[in-house]
Scaffold this motif. Structure first.
Motif, mmCIF file in Angstrom:
data_model
loop_
_atom_site.group_PDB
_atom_site.id
_atom_site.type_symbol
_atom_site.label_atom_id
_atom_site.label_comp_id
_atom_site.label_asym_id
_atom_site.label_seq_id
_atom_site.Cartn_x
_atom_site.Cartn_y
_atom_site.Cartn_z
ATOM 1 N N CYS A 129 -1.935 -0.908 -8.171
ATOM 2 C CA CYS A 129 -2.181 0.189 -7.221
ATOM 3 C C CYS A 129 -3.420 -0.136 -6.396
ATOM 4 C CB CYS A 129 -2.375 1.508 -7.965
ATOM 5 S SG CYS A 129 -3.826 1.539 -9.029
ATOM 6 N N LEU A 130 -3.464 0.417 -5.205
ATOM 7 C CA LEU A 130 -4.639 0.244 -4.346
ATOM 8 C C LEU A 130 -5.767 1.136 -4.828
ATOM 9 C CD1 LEU A 130 -3.026 0.122 -0.795
ATOM 10 C CD2 LEU A 130 -4.286 -1.732 -1.908
ATOM 11 N N ASN A 133 -9.238 1.431 0.389
ATOM 12 C CA ASN A 133 -8.542 0.981 1.602
ATOM 13 C C ASN A 133 -9.199 -0.211 2.282
ATOM 14 O OD1 ASN A 133 -6.477 2.943 1.523
ATOM 15 N ND2 ASN A 133 -7.886 4.484 2.327
ATOM 16 N N LYS A 135 -9.930 -4.145 3.171
ATOM 17 C CA LYS A 135 -9.019 -5.280 3.329
ATOM 18 C C LYS A 135 -9.005 -6.169 2.093
ATOM 19 C CE LYS A 135 -9.225 -5.535 8.374
ATOM 20 N NZ LYS A 135 -9.595 -6.366 9.559
ATOM 21 N N GLU A 137 -9.290 -5.343 -0.888
ATOM 22 C CA GLU A 137 -8.533 -4.731 -1.966
ATOM 23 C C GLU A 137 -7.052 -5.105 -1.880
ATOM 24 O OE1 GLU A 137 -7.188 -2.507 -5.220
ATOM 25 O OE2 GLU A 137 -9.096 -3.453 -4.700
ATOM 26 N N TYR A 138 -6.530 -5.317 -0.665
ATOM 27 C CA TYR A 138 -5.135 -5.735 -0.521
ATOM 28 C C TYR A 138 -4.931 -7.135 -1.092
ATOM 29 C CZ TYR A 138 -4.172 -1.677 2.408
ATOM 30 O OH TYR A 138 -4.006 -0.394 2.853
ATOM 31 N N LEU A 141 -5.019 -6.785 -4.857
ATOM 32 C CA LEU A 141 -3.757 -6.237 -5.343
ATOM 33 C C LEU A 141 -2.691 -7.322 -5.426
ATOM 34 C CD1 LEU A 141 -1.948 -3.899 -6.203
ATOM 35 C CD2 LEU A 141 -1.554 -3.407 -3.772
ATOM 36 N N LEU A 142 -2.634 -8.180 -4.414
ATOM 37 C CA LEU A 142 -1.686 -9.300 -4.432
ATOM 38 C C LEU A 142 -1.947 -10.214 -5.622
ATOM 39 C CD1 LEU A 142 0.588 -10.966 -3.141
ATOM 40 C CD2 LEU A 142 -1.159 -12.075 -1.705
#
Length: 388
Positions: A129-130, A133, A135, A137-138, A141-142
């Motif tokens: 989950c994020l 917000n 960048k 963090e994306y 998450l990956l």
């Protein structure tokens, strides 16, 4: 018998289910003529209105692997002629200290107050989950998504290591629900499963459904981000408070997430935070009880609420919940973790007094299975069996 309860934190019954269960059992054991002691790892400031039924002792250090703690513990057990150590942290690393007893005559009982798999079933909800917000963090998450199979394997490996140790170093492993055996089978393949015993948590309250109910939803528990997830309840309430202006939400408990939830609640109406408090007055006046946890062991708050005719809702996210809530009969089980379905079931109870009252009566009947007398009798049978 000389009985020692050990746990990381103090057994203040207003703080949570483990604490309340210990308080109930302690008073019952004292009435039966047993001697009881408390020994805790961490000192905490207790509310002035809390009076422990027995003396509270503390380890000299807050380190599980402390040699000073182990020496102190051995001397304590021998000085107080302890017959039984009841380890209330059976699912956690504290057990490495609490089960280190100086001789085989001191019997150890480890209680699993949570499902043995803890949050494993819904690990993806926490990991994938994020968290903000940004960048970066994306990208994180990956990475977590790629590593998730390894994260799950490592989680199970750690659980297996823990239960290998637990079964090797304790005389009895006490589970709160028969459904927990399936979870143990996933993390322990040893040959000492005969050590498992089943004793549910007691409910100290006599059935009382006579008080007229307010139009009130109730949460009782720690306000933490981990398994309890009271933040979900605020999201649920956000769909209800405008539509049902005569209803209110009462939150009894405290924890590190309370200031955050209080800030979120400012955008809503009729949300009341009362902190750590005796839940009985709130059980008596509330109509609907809301549990929003990821997982539990055998949550005391459900039979407690039901004994006062409060109709419970909970996510069907841990095995033992079906021991307590029979869906559509004495409460509602919600598919994990559907906010939409949770709101829908609350609305059924809000809009149908007759359904709510029928469920309340069914709940009062069910909780009689968990009387203190019945549960204490099972504990004493276990004591005498271990001492043979």
């Amino acid at each position: 018998m000389n009985i020692l309860f050990v746990h990381s934190t103090c057994f203040n019954p207003y703080k949570g289910g483990v604490e309340r269960v210990t308080d109930i059992l302690t008073k019952a054991f004292l009435n039966k003529g047993h001697n009881v002691f408390y020994l805790n790892l961490y000192k905490q400031k207790e509310p002035q209105n809390y009076k422990s039924p027995v003396l509270i002792y503390f380890f000299p250090e807050e380190k599980i692997d402390s040699a000073i703690n182990r020496k102190f513990y051995h001397e304590f057990l021998l000085e107080h002629h302890v017959d039984f150590v009841i380890n209330q942290s059976g699912n956690f690393e504290d057990s490495k200290l609490f089960l280190d007893v100086p001789n085989k005559w001191i019997k150890t009982i480890s209680v699993l107050h949570s499902d043995p798999l803890l949050n494993y079933r819904y690990l993806s909800k926490e990991v994938l989950c994020l968290r903000n917000n940004k960048k970066i963090e994306y990208l994180k998450l990956l990475l977590r998504f790629i590593l998730f199979p390894k994260i799950k394997r490592d989680y199970i490996r750690r659980r297996k290591v823990h239960f290998d140790y637990l079964f090797c170093h304790t005389d009895s492993v006490c589970i709160l629900s028969r459904t927990h055996i399936n979870s143990i089978n996933k993390v322990y393949n040893g040959n000492e499963k005969e050590k498992i015993c089943l004793i549910a948590n007691p409910c100290a309250f006599l059935p009382d459904c006579g008080t007229s109910k307010k139009r009130q939803l109730l949460y009782v528990g720690r306000i933490t981000k981990g398994e309890k997830r009271p933040d979900r309840l605020l999201k649920i309430w956000s769909f209800l408070y405008k539509k049902y202006p005569k209803w209110n939400l009462m939150i009894v408990g405290d924890g590190e997430q309370r200031p955050i939830l209080e800030r979120k609640a400012k955008n809503m109406e009729r949300v009341n935070f009362v902190g750590f408090s005796d839940p009985v007055p709130y059980y008596k006046e509330s109509a609907i009880f809301c549990m929003t946890s990821n997982f539990e062991g055998f949550p005391m708050v459900l039979p407690e609420a039901m004994s006062f005719g409060v109709v419970p809702l909970a996510f069907d996210s841990f095995p033992a919940v079906s021991d307590i809530i029979i869906d559509n009969k004495n409460g509602f089980l919600i598919p994990p973790f559907s906010i939409k379905q949770y709101v829908k079931k609350i609305e059924i109870l809000i809009n149908n007094d007759s359904i709510r009252q029928e469920m309340a009566q069914e709940g009062v009947k069910m909780v009689q299975n968990y009387s203190v007398e019945n549960i204490v009798r099972q504990w004493e049978i276990l004591f005498y069996r271990l001492k043979k």
